[in-house]
Design a protein around this motif. Structure first.
Motif, PDB file in Angstrom:
ATOM      1  N   VAL A 164       2.722  -1.158  -3.133  1.00 53.96           N
ATOM      2  CA  VAL A 164       2.578  -0.818  -4.545  1.00 53.96           C
ATOM      3  C   VAL A 164       3.175   0.562  -4.763  1.00 53.96           C
ATOM      4  O   VAL A 164       2.870   1.503  -4.024  1.00 53.96           O
ATOM      5  CB  VAL A 164       1.100  -0.827  -4.981  1.00 53.96           C
ATOM      6  N   THR A 165       4.042   0.675  -5.756  1.00 55.57           N
ATOM      7  CA  THR A 165       4.629   1.956  -6.134  1.00 55.57           C
ATOM      8  C   THR A 165       4.037   2.415  -7.456  1.00 55.57           C
ATOM      9  O   THR A 165       3.997   1.642  -8.421  1.00 55.57           O
ATOM     10  CB  THR A 165       6.156   1.849  -6.267  1.00 55.57           C
ATOM     11  N   VAL A 166       3.560   3.654  -7.481  1.00 54.91           N
ATOM     12  CA  VAL A 166       2.990   4.244  -8.694  1.00 54.91           C
ATOM     13  C   VAL A 166       3.871   5.406  -9.118  1.00 54.91           C
ATOM     14  O   VAL A 166       4.052   6.360  -8.353  1.00 54.91           O
ATOM     15  CB  VAL A 166       1.546   4.729  -8.465  1.00 54.91           C
ATOM     16  N   LEU A 167       4.441   5.306 -10.314  1.00 54.44           N
ATOM     17  CA  LEU A 167       5.216   6.391 -10.902  1.00 54.44           C
ATOM     18  C   LEU A 167       4.358   7.074 -11.957  1.00 54.44           C
ATOM     19  O   LEU A 167       3.950   6.443 -12.932  1.00 54.44           O
ATOM     20  CB  LEU A 167       6.508   5.866 -11.541  1.00 54.44           C
ATOM     21  N   ALA A 168       4.078   8.352 -11.765  1.00 52.05           N
ATOM     22  CA  ALA A 168       3.268   9.107 -12.719  1.00 52.05           C
ATOM     23  C   ALA A 168       4.208   9.801 -13.709  1.00 52.05           C
ATOM     24  O   ALA A 168       4.957  10.709 -13.338  1.00 52.05           O
ATOM     25  CB  ALA A 168       2.401  10.127 -12.004  1.00 52.05           C
ATOM     26  N   VAL A 169       4.192   9.342 -14.952  1.00 50.67           N
ATOM     27  CA  VAL A 169       5.024   9.939 -16.002  1.00 50.67           C
ATOM     28  C   VAL A 169       4.170  10.959 -16.742  1.00 50.67           C
ATOM     29  O   VAL A 169       3.135  10.620 -17.322  1.00 50.67           O
ATOM     30  CB  VAL A 169       5.540   8.857 -16.974  1.00 50.67           C
ATOM     31  N   SER A 217       1.281 -11.825  -7.305  1.00 54.80           N
ATOM     32  CA  SER A 217       1.433 -10.394  -7.534  1.00 54.80           C
ATOM     33  C   SER A 217       0.455  -9.876  -8.582  1.00 54.80           C
ATOM     34  O   SER A 217      -0.058  -8.756  -8.479  1.00 54.80           O
ATOM     35  CB  SER A 217       2.874 -10.068  -7.939  1.00 54.80           C
ATOM     36  N   ALA A 218       0.146 -10.694  -9.609  1.00 58.00           N
ATOM     37  CA  ALA A 218      -0.778 -10.253 -10.651  1.00 58.00           C
ATOM     38  C   ALA A 218      -2.184 -10.073 -10.093  1.00 58.00           C
ATOM     39  O   ALA A 218      -2.872  -9.092 -10.402  1.00 58.00           O
ATOM     40  CB  ALA A 218      -0.783 -11.244 -11.807  1.00 58.00           C
ATOM     41  N   ASP A 219      -2.645 -11.012  -9.249  1.00 59.26           N
ATOM     42  CA  ASP A 219      -3.976 -10.896  -8.647  1.00 59.26           C
ATOM     43  C   ASP A 219      -4.050  -9.704  -7.701  1.00 59.26           C
ATOM     44  O   ASP A 219      -5.036  -8.949  -7.707  1.00 59.26           O
ATOM     45  CB  ASP A 219      -4.331 -12.179  -7.894  1.00 59.26           C
ATOM     46  N   ALA A 220      -3.017  -9.543  -6.863  1.00 57.82           N
ATOM     47  CA  ALA A 220      -3.008  -8.420  -5.925  1.00 57.82           C
ATOM     48  C   ALA A 220      -2.968  -7.096  -6.671  1.00 57.82           C
ATOM     49  O   ALA A 220      -3.633  -6.132  -6.276  1.00 57.82           O
ATOM     50  CB  ALA A 220      -1.806  -8.550  -4.983  1.00 57.82           C
ATOM     51  N   LEU A 221      -2.207  -7.050  -7.761  1.00 55.45           N
ATOM     52  CA  LEU A 221      -2.116  -5.823  -8.544  1.00 55.45           C
ATOM     53  C   LEU A 221      -3.455  -5.483  -9.189  1.00 55.45           C
ATOM     54  O   LEU A 221      -3.877  -4.324  -9.207  1.00 55.45           O
ATOM     55  CB  LEU A 221      -1.037  -5.962  -9.611  1.00 55.45           C
ATOM     56  N   GLU A 222      -4.141  -6.495  -9.710  1.00 56.27           N
ATOM     57  CA  GLU A 222      -5.444  -6.249 -10.323  1.00 56.27           C
ATOM     58  C   GLU A 222      -6.425  -5.672  -9.312  1.00 56.27           C
ATOM     59  O   GLU A 222      -7.167  -4.721  -9.608  1.00 56.27           O
ATOM     60  CB  GLU A 222      -6.001  -7.555 -10.890  1.00 56.27           C
TER      61      GLU A 222
END
Length: 343
Positions: free
Chosen positions: A77-82, A103-108
């Protein structure tokens, strides 16, 4: 160099880029290819930083943009903080146990864990797919933030481009991690095979246990066990043994007790001795020494007496199900010399 750093920190990256390009050309003309390569590498580094900090059109608020990539049981998972319209921080987080998940379940699942302990949350989360529990997730994140949090799935525009960038970054990081893991596995297998041949071992030393004895000015001796499996450290299997039956700084006898108690903890042996936490004074030879019960000379039949628990410090008990003692090592390494080995 300091002038270049100052230019970049002041936001004059275009001026610095022009200077470095000129330096690269001049160095190449002089056939000084090493200097040209250094200038080229600096240019590439500036480009990477500028890409991460590029302005996001129409995004003046603070938001996190999250991309995800899955492969088998692993994911990234990549998180970009804007922040204030710029990509200020980029983080990659490896995840496991995602086999069979979309991917939606894993992301949740990731968002709930990641932001559940976060000290601060942005007003908006931008994701590639709508989590199945979208409403519940928003409510949970809003409670964590103490204010409204919106989970958005952009379909077009700059926000969608940024989500796609985060997803590509996650895919690249996951691919790189797999390449490194495959390389390490291949290299480690070769090293273990070489170690097996050099020591004339019957099998590959997949589990290696290392032991050492330490003390404080001749008292409070402790035996330490460090474990490697398939060439990698297993910190969750590390153990300390407070020495209980040896007086003074006797490394030979302390090593004998440590190994006897460790082997005695294997489920295949009758009975066995508990490992004692290093912070338990009753389990060290500095005080509160426990007399060795009759029959423990063989180290198998009688369990070590359990020292009293210290208030506020729960004592970890190693029962028969303790994984660290559940398998015998293929190779034991001892810090010392012939005396320790003879013990």
């Amino acid at each position: 160099m300091l002038d270049e750093v100052q230019l970049f920190m002041e936001g004059h990256s275009e001026v610095l880029t022009a200077q470095l390009k000129a330096q690269m050309r001049e160095s190449a003309e002089r056939l000084d290819y090493e200097a040209a390569a250094r200038a080229r590498d600096r240019l590439r580094a500036i480009d990477r930083i500028r890409e991460r900090q590029r302005m996001v059109r129409g995004a003046r608020d603070d938001r996190d943009v999250v991309g995800i990539a899955l492969e088998g049981n692993r994911g990234m998972v990549t998180v970009l903080a804007v922040r204030e319209g710029k990509v200020a921080v980029m983080e990659n987080h490896a995840i496991e146990g995602v086999a069979g998940l979309g991917s939606a379940d894993a992301l949740e699942s990731f968002l709930g864990l990641y932001y559940g302990d976060a000290s601060s949350l942005p007003r908006t989360l931008v994701v590639a797919e709508c989590p199945p529990g979208h409403a519940v997730l928003q409510e949970f994140l809003s409670e964590q933030r103490g204010g409204p949090v919106e989970v958005r799935v952009p379909q077009r525009g700059a926000a969608r481009e940024l989500v796609d960038q985060a997803t590509r970054t996650a895919e690249t990081a996951l691919r790189q991690e797999r390449i490194e893991a495959d390389f390490d596995a291949e290299r480690t297998g070769g090293l273990l095979a070489d170690l097996q041949a050099r020591l004339d071992l019957p099998d590959l030393p997949r589990r290696i246990e290392c032991y050492d004895i330490s003390n404080t000015m001749g008292t409070n001796s402790v035996g330490s066990m460090v474990v490697f499996e398939d060439g990698r450290p297993r910190p969750d299997h590390y153990r300390h043994f407070g020495i209980k039956t040896v007086e003074g700084a006797n490394d030979f006898a302390s090593m004998e007790e440590t190994l006897r108690r460790r082997i005695g903890r294997h489920p295949g042996r009758a009975g066995g001795a508990e490992d004692v936490p290093v912070d338990d004074p009753a389990g060290s030879n500095g005080g509160g020494r426990v007399a060795e019960p009759a029959g423990e000379a063989e180290g198998l039949a009688v369990a070590d007496a359990a020292p009293p628990e210290r208030p506020g410090r729960p004592r970890r008990r190693a029962d028969a199900a303790d994984e660290s003692f559940g398998v015998l090592p293929d190779l034991i390494l001892i810090d010392g010399g012939k005396g320790q080995l003879g013990a």
